[in-house]
Design a protein around this motif. Sequence first.
Motif, PDB file in Angstrom:
ATOM      1  N   SER A 109      -7.817  -4.392   4.526  1.00  0.00           N
ATOM      2  CA  SER A 109      -7.165  -3.781   3.353  1.00  0.00           C
ATOM      3  C   SER A 109      -8.205  -3.313   2.343  1.00  0.00           C
ATOM      4  N   ALA A 110      -9.421  -3.835   2.442  1.00  0.00           N
ATOM      5  CA  ALA A 110     -10.490  -3.380   1.553  1.00  0.00           C
ATOM      6  C   ALA A 110     -11.507  -2.534   2.324  1.00  0.00           C
ATOM      7  N   GLY A 132     -12.595 -14.202   2.806  1.00  0.00           N
ATOM      8  CA  GLY A 132     -13.589 -13.734   3.778  1.00  0.00           C
ATOM      9  C   GLY A 132     -13.573 -14.304   5.178  1.00  0.00           C
ATOM     10  N   ASN A 165      -6.104 -14.049  -3.448  1.00  0.00           N
ATOM     11  CA  ASN A 165      -6.553 -15.172  -2.633  1.00  0.00           C
ATOM     12  C   ASN A 165      -7.597 -16.005  -3.374  1.00  0.00           C
ATOM     13  N   LYS A 211      -8.650   2.313   1.785  1.00  0.00           N
ATOM     14  CA  LYS A 211      -8.897   2.780   0.417  1.00  0.00           C
ATOM     15  C   LYS A 211      -8.993   4.307   0.317  1.00  0.00           C
ATOM     16  N   CYS A 242     -12.852  -8.916   7.954  1.00  0.00           N
ATOM     17  CA  CYS A 242     -13.485  -9.134   6.646  1.00  0.00           C
ATOM     18  C   CYS A 242     -14.992  -8.982   6.774  1.00  0.00           C
ATOM     19  N   PHE A 246       0.790  -1.229   0.000  1.00  0.00           N
ATOM     20  CA  PHE A 246       0.000   0.000   0.000  1.00  0.00           C
ATOM     21  C   PHE A 246       0.826   1.286   0.000  1.00  0.00           C
TER      22      PHE A 246
END
Length: 328
Positions: free
Chosen positions: A259-260, A172, A149, A265, A177, A71
């Motif tokens: 990370s999502a 997930g 993944n 983001k 997650c 990142f």
Amino acid sequence: MNNTPVFDYEDIQLVPNKCIIKSRSEADTSVKFGKHTFRLPVVPANMQTIIDEEIAEYLAKNDYFYIMHRFDEAARRPFVEKMKAQGLISSISVGVKDNEYEFIDELAEAGLVPDYITIDIAHGHSDSVINMIKYIKEKLPESFVIAGNVGTPEAVRELENAGADATKVGIGPGKVCITKVKTGFGTGGWQLAAVRLCAKAARKPIIADGGIRTHGDIAKSVRFGASMVMVGSLFAAHEESPGKTVEVDGQLFKEYYGSASEYQKGEHKNVEGKKILLPHKGNLQDTLTEMEQDLQSSISYAGGKDLESLTKVDYVIVKNSIWNGDSL
Ligand SMILES: NC(=O)C1=CN([C@@H]2O[C@H](COP(=O)(O)OP(=O)(O)OC[C@H]3O[C@@H](n4cnc5c(N)ncnc54)[C@H](OP(=O)(O)O)[C@@H]3O)[C@@H](O)[C@H]2O)C=CC1
Ligand SMILES: Nc1nc2c(ncn2[C@@H]2O[C@H](COP(=O)(O)O)[C@@H](O)[C@H]2O)c(=O)[nH]1
């Protein structure tokens, strides 16, 4: 698929065998992964609140495997240069967007060959990952490529056939997650069974990624075919962890975010991750040491001397025998 046994970590108990060592300290937890041998079959998640350059350097110097996150794109080349200048293993992550191809070109032209490159996207069973695997293998053939993944045997085979040296399994199941609830898809709730299915199909090593809530889950991952186990939440909130420290009612916590997530983001778009606060823990090394000791105990219960002995032990399925899901 509906005839496939599904279970998760808390549903499984490994069955002990007669002990053959005099002390747990005799048990060898080391693992060969790629060209190198590491002290533990465990790698901290390549997430911004879990690892930074300082931790990566510490882990490399102390013979632990690490994967730097992707990142801070511009920092990656100098990071590889720094690690190489110190004679340390270099292990970085990439995505699949166009600029990542330019980054691979840049490394190849400079003769900078990372020891490990992890292609890290949410849905790894895709042409974008397959193309990136092929590109890295063409430009940097000496780099060990981890791709993910994924959550199915078909995906593992396809990525291996494209040239991946290892695949990362887990869609997930992670603590931060929200893929399962946002999309209805994934291995959340049956991650260990998915690891088993993928490992049976794999011809190369697999990394079990996400859902590890106790040190015993590491032994269970190895039992079901993982060569390496990626761990996020258990490594979060240490003194050294990059997550921000927050004080609530006089108690110290640290941030751990996906990370999502929108925190990673910088926008609320295709969000599949959340942020949580975890109580401040001690030093990272204390956790690594405890993990090693617990795994040595696991090996002793398996009736062996090394990780290999864990791969053959009997197990029983006791549905939700310890606790349900995330109620730690
Ligand atoms: N292990 C897990 O369960 C999950 C992990 N993550 C982590 O979050 C981070 C961000 O992941 P990601 O969003 O993939 O990274 P990126 O934002 O870098 O996306 C990678 C590329 O793949 C595309 N893409 C992503 N998801 C899908 C999808 N479901 N279908 C089609 N195309 C897709 C994106 O396009 P576009 O954005 O336009 O769709 C983009 O071009 C990674 O570190 C990843 O590991 C995220 C979710 C699940
Ligand atoms: N669905 C999402 N998964 C994510 C996100 N960020 C990271 N991850 C995955 O979680 C594991 C760590 O899991 P843990 O149970 O040990 O905490 C990590 O390695 C990624 O694969 C996200 O935003 N969404």
